[in-house]
Design a protein around this motif. Structure first.
Motif, mmCIF file in Angstrom:
data_model
loop_
_atom_site.group_PDB
_atom_site.id
_atom_site.type_symbol
_atom_site.label_atom_id
_atom_site.label_comp_id
_atom_site.label_asym_id
_atom_site.label_seq_id
_atom_site.Cartn_x
_atom_site.Cartn_y
_atom_site.Cartn_z
ATOM 1 N N GLY A 1 3.061 5.797 -7.106
ATOM 2 C CA GLY A 1 2.092 5.743 -8.189
ATOM 3 C C GLY A 1 2.301 4.568 -9.114
ATOM 4 O O GLY A 1 1.712 4.508 -10.197
ATOM 5 N N ALA B 1 -5.665 0.932 4.433
ATOM 6 C CA ALA B 1 -4.211 1.087 4.288
ATOM 7 C C ALA B 1 -3.500 -0.252 4.121
ATOM 8 O O ALA B 1 -2.313 -0.361 4.419
ATOM 9 N N GLU C 1 1.177 4.180 -2.954
ATOM 10 C CA GLU C 1 0.826 5.578 -2.690
ATOM 11 C C GLU C 1 2.010 6.517 -2.934
ATOM 12 O O GLU C 1 1.852 7.610 -3.470
ATOM 13 N N ARG D 1 -11.783 -0.376 0.867
ATOM 14 C CA ARG D 1 -10.729 0.520 0.392
ATOM 15 C C ARG D 1 -11.023 1.965 0.801
ATOM 16 O O ARG D 1 -10.110 2.799 0.869
ATOM 17 N N TYR E 1 0.821 -1.216 0.000
ATOM 18 C CA TYR E 1 0.000 0.000 0.000
ATOM 19 C C TYR E 1 0.855 1.267 0.000
ATOM 20 O O TYR E 1 0.666 2.151 -0.832
ATOM 21 N N SER E 2 1.790 1.367 0.943
ATOM 22 C CA SER E 2 2.588 2.599 1.038
ATOM 23 C C SER E 2 3.461 2.782 -0.188
ATOM 24 O O SER E 2 3.694 3.911 -0.641
ATOM 25 N N GLN F 1 -4.578 5.533 -7.421
ATOM 26 C CA GLN F 1 -4.375 6.693 -6.565
ATOM 27 C C GLN F 1 -4.654 6.372 -5.102
ATOM 28 O O GLN F 1 -3.982 6.872 -4.200
ATOM 29 N N ALA F 2 -5.634 5.505 -4.856
ATOM 30 C CA ALA F 2 -6.005 5.163 -3.491
ATOM 31 C C ALA F 2 -5.103 4.096 -2.884
ATOM 32 O O ALA F 2 -5.213 3.795 -1.697
ATOM 33 N N GLY F 3 -4.210 3.519 -3.697
ATOM 34 C CA GLY F 3 -3.281 2.512 -3.193
ATOM 35 C C GLY F 3 -3.745 1.087 -3.353
ATOM 36 O O GLY F 3 -3.171 0.173 -2.750
ATOM 37 N N GLN G 1 -11.306 8.598 -6.249
ATOM 38 C CA GLN G 1 -9.933 8.350 -6.673
ATOM 39 C C GLN G 1 -9.908 7.077 -7.507
ATOM 40 O O GLN G 1 -10.747 6.183 -7.334
#
Length: 880
Positions: free
Chosen positions: A287, A860, A284, A736, A280-281, A813-815, A809
């Motif tokens: 991209g 997340a 984000e 999400r 996830y991180s 974009q939202a991961g 998003q």
């Protein structure tokens, strides 16, 4: 971390290419049925007959209506398929993932991701025809095999329980009366792997024999620990394994009518466990999609991951021949004892990430304990070969007792502590069924088949589930002093707790005692016991307040007027979990087979299947439904099976088309069960996975198989599958877009029009092999190539994320990108054999393709579980 993601989150529906290589073919016994046309002489060169037991009796594969695939152990070894997940490289329509030690099997997009104590497999695994309820450790059975069979589509009337997507039957090598024989082999490979396997067959008498087999492997799964700071830099990454297993089989025929067999096996897996990596991180920050990131470069921290899985079982069969009627009584007992400490991580490395600034002194982690004791008994009476009506009548009984524990710990928080525990000392499941199935020869070329099965089953559970929470106030009621739990040396109590009855615990002292009882051994730098021990023993109802650099958030101090305690101490413990469910249902099938001519059969059939229902975790004030019903599947299938002559050589071409009507489909979402309102924005510190019957889908597709032998000892096997899936109804919470500021709520999202997860539209497997006489021996080589088109990993299908406030998003974009692009895998093998000595080299996933096989999405969280990295090596095999 939360239980809903890690806990609620095990091949095979194993397989083969719709074909086994000619070298593995077994000669079929003659079918004595007078109702079938006399077999004409077939060309001698080409694919041989393959014997399967898909209809609970031995048949030539070409005489079975439906898609049944069989692959022998020799071909698996030669193709470099050395572990279970690699089987999908050979089988179109098959997906296998290993999540936290659970092997999850999907066939044609149908299966089950609910691998908790309340879940059941959607593709039913079997060992020598006996149902296996818990697929943990399935790889420990994958040695000294005779063959593996997979039936695609529901097998409700013949194999019954949870055969919704199909069945996998792992058939081990049996003792033989006529020879002292066996083999030994040693293997070395990349990633510091080495393995050994062997078996010996000992005929004790003309009617009694035993076979002993063993297996050992030590290998690295290819992840890399990229942490740069102490103490995390020395952690071993996930996936390291050292496994061993043994099996003893006995076969006795005291009379020409009576056969008795007993098989006992033991296995143990050890290593660093099977957790996934959260991307996830990384998504984000960059991209980038998962296919553009290196998911094997993991930032580990905290406790060293560790896993042990000990399993053993005994199964026996008594068979008696009454001339025209046979009878079989089978029984099995299996035990599983699984423990894992997650190799915890802070996601993966990515371009631009500064690893030097990471907080490696973070011991957030997950602890698992799963035990299962299951019994399966079946009595089957059946018509012998050569009769116009070939039938099966049977009774089935299944009983399973489980004890499970799970604890997720949060560490290094700025404020209130919250962990999650679900520990169930008493989980029970029962099922019994009666079935009848048969095939009737209406005429010389026409046969009808049909069957029915009635099932009753029940489940129950007792234990605790919910959050550990500590909110400890400082001077002037400031919030809050931190707590550490789970540091070096920490061991949870889980199933060793002295008490699981929380119904009468309603005082701070009782809650503090209960929390401390959940700790078998505190970590070296834990603070929880020191902080609330005074509450538990009654010496200070305000606890014991102190500060320490690693728990000091910089602005909270201890009060001076509470006798050394906190200004307030709010404690939360898990709640009581009691649940039960019972269901009744029937499965059936109807169909026909018609021989157009010798070697050419057409067929059509309708069949149904069910996967067991169950119940959800329960919480005060929750709107979660208590139970969910069994899933239902009805399948319409037509096809043809053809054997013909190509340039004087035998060839096979089979074609099948199918349509699935999938109802009462269970989709899963997450419910927040612990919202920390002291933080801004609010943070959900605990989730529960919820199962709901809110979906329906339709699937249609086709599968084709072609295999032929060519001049110069070439053989070609090609299998292709086309699958189109559409969800026709279903609405779930979009986790999400979970909004902690709104109490952990999520907006609803429609799934209508989406594809089922893990369902590639196109999947093709091609196997090419050749052998050549060279010198005193024989050289052979083979190539296995597999193409799999893109698929989605979740039911969200990469759709935009629309939040409760209306903002939108893209999934990226939202991961949460969840589309796995199409890819090609390539396996190579070569060998040279002189007399009884063989040298082999092999490579699996030669192109080192990185593919996600499962995703868990949540707040997340975008946790990925991957295929096996490139593996290659060499082995020496001696037969005698």
């Amino acid at each position: 971390m939360n239980r809903g993601i890690w806990k609620r989150s095990m091949v095979l529906a194993l397989l083969s290419t719709c074909a086994a290589a000619p070298a593995l073919a077994q000669e079929a016994p003659a079918d004595q049925s007078a109702a079938k046309p006399a077999a004409a002489a077939q060309p001698k060169d080409g694919p041989g007959d393959i014997i399967v037991t898909a209809n609970r009796r031995e048949q030539n594969l070409q005489d079975v209506s439906g898609v049944v695939q069989a692959l022998g152990s020799d071909q698996l070894r030669k193709d470099g398929i050395v572990e279970l997940r690699q089987l999908q490289q050979a089988v179109p329509g098959l997906s296998i993932a290993n999540q936290e030690g659970n092997v999850e099997i999907f066939i044609r997009g149908v299966g089950s991701a609910n691998n908790t104590e309340l879940g059941d497999p959607g593709a039913a695994p079997h060992l020598n025809g006996t149902y296996i309820p818990r697929p943990r450790g399935l790889g420990l059975m994958f040695y000294d095999l005779e063959r593996v069979e997979v039936n695609k589509g529901p097998q409700g009337t013949l194999y019954g329980r949870n055969a919704l997507a199909g069945t996998l039957n792992i058939i081990t090598a049996k003792p033989k009366f006529d020879s002292y024989s066996g083999y030994i082999q040693a293997e070395f490979g990349n990633r510091n792997s080495y393995a050994a396997e062997g078996a010996v067959n000992i005929p004790i008498a003309s009617n009694f024999a035993i076979r002993a087999a063993g297996y050992y492997v030590n290998r690295d799964y290819g992840f890399r620990n990229v942490s740069t700071g102490a103490p995390a830099i020395g952690l071993k990454p996930a996936g390291l394994e050292e496994n061993y297993a043994g099996r003893l089989s006995m076969l006795w025929e005291p009379t020409s009518r009576l056969t008795i067999s007993v098989i006992g096996d033991y296995g143990k897996e050890t290593g660093t466990g099977y957790p996934g990596a959260n991307i996830y991180s990384a998504v984000e920050a960059t991209g980038l999609t998962a296919s553009d990131l290196d998911l094997r470069r993991v930032v580990y921290r905290g406790l060293q991951g560790k896993m042990t899985n000990e399993l053993w079982g005994v199964q026996g069969k008594i068979a008696y021949d009454f001339d025209k009627v046979g009878m079989e009584l089978t029984g099995s007992y299996r035990s599983v004892d699984f423990n894992q400490v997650n190799a915890s991580s802070d996601g993966i490395d990515y371009p631009g990430r500064n690893l030097a600034t990471e907080q490696y002194d973070n011991f957030s982690g997950n602890f698992w304990q799963t035990k299962s004791q299951s019994e399966v008994f079946e009595l089957r009476v059946f018509a012998k070969k050569g009769q116009r009506f070939r039938w099966n009548l049977g009774a089935f009984y299944f009983n399973e007792d489980q004890q499970v524990g799970y604890l997720a710990l949060a560490d290094r928080g700025y404020c209130c502590y919250s962990g999650t525990e679900f520990t169930m000392p008493d989980v029970r499941g029962k099922s019994h069924a009666f079935y009848a199935d048969g095939t009737y020869d209406v005429a010389d070329r026409l046969r009808v088949l049909g069957g029915i099965r009635y099932t009753e089953e029940s489940k129950s559970r007792y234990g605790i589930g919910g959050n550990w929470a500590l909110t400890l106030g400082g001077a002037n009621y400031a919030c809050c002093l931190a707590t550490r739990l789970g540091t070096e040396g920490f061991v949870p109590a889980l199933l060793s707790r002295p008490n699981f009855d929380v119904s009468k615990i309603n005082t701070p002292q009782g809650m503090a005692q209960f929390l401390i009882q959940g700790i078998a051994s505190p970590g070296a730098r834990d603070t929880l016991i020191n902080q609330i021990g005074a509450i538990a023993n009654g010496t200070n109802p305000a606890g014991n307040c102190f500060t320490r650099p690693d728990i000091d958030n910089g602005f909270v101090t201890c009060p001076t007027n509470t006798n050394g305690g906190f200004s307030y101490a709010n404690l939360t413990i898990p709640g009581q979990q009691v649940g039960s469910a019972a269901f009744k249902y029937a499965d059936w099938r109807l169909g026909f087979e018609y021989d157009l001519s010798t070697g050419h059969m057409v067929y059509g059939k309708v069949s149904t299947g069910h996967k067991a229902g169950g119940f959800n975790d329960s919480f005060n004030g929750s709107t979660v439904p208590e139970t969910y019903r069994p899933e239902k599947l009805i399948v319409y299938e037509v096809g043809s099976r053809n054997t013909f002559d190509v340039m004087g050589r035998r060839a096979v071409f089979n074609l099948t088309a199918f349509y699935y009507d999938y109802k009462d489909q269970v989709f899963q979402d997450l419910t927040c069960i612990n919202l920390d309102t002291t933080q801004t924005p609010n943070v959900c510190n605990g989730y529960s996975l919820v199962n709901r019957n809110i979906g329906a889908s339709r699937l249609f597709g086709a599968e084709a198989e072609f295999r032929v032998a060519l001049p110069y000892h070439f053989s070609v096997d090609v299998n292709a599958a086309y699958l189109d899936t559409r969800i026709t109804s279903g609405e779930v919470a979009d986790v999400r877009a979970l909004d902690n500021s709104a109490g952990g709520k999520s907006p609803l999202i429609s799934l209508v029009g989406n594809q089922l997860p893990l369902a590639s539209k196109v999947n093709v497997s091609a196997h090419i092999a050749q052998w050549i006489d060279v010198g005193r021996g024989r050289f052979d080589w083979q190539v296995l190539a597999n193409y799999r088109s893109a698929y989605y990993l979740t039911q969200f299908n990469n759709k935009d994320v629309v939040f409760l406030n209306g903002t939108r998003q893209t999934a990226l974009q939202a991961g949460f990108p969840d589309r796995q692009p199409g890819f090609v895998t390539l396996n190579l093998g070569a060998g040279y054999q002189v007399n009884n000595v063989r040298i082999e080299a092999w490579a699996s996933n030669l192109l080192n393709v990185q593919a996600s096989q499962k995703e868990l999405a949540g707040s997340a969280l975008n946790i990925r579980f991957l295929n096996d990295a490139r593996t290659y090596g060499a082995r020496l095999r001696l037969t005698f």
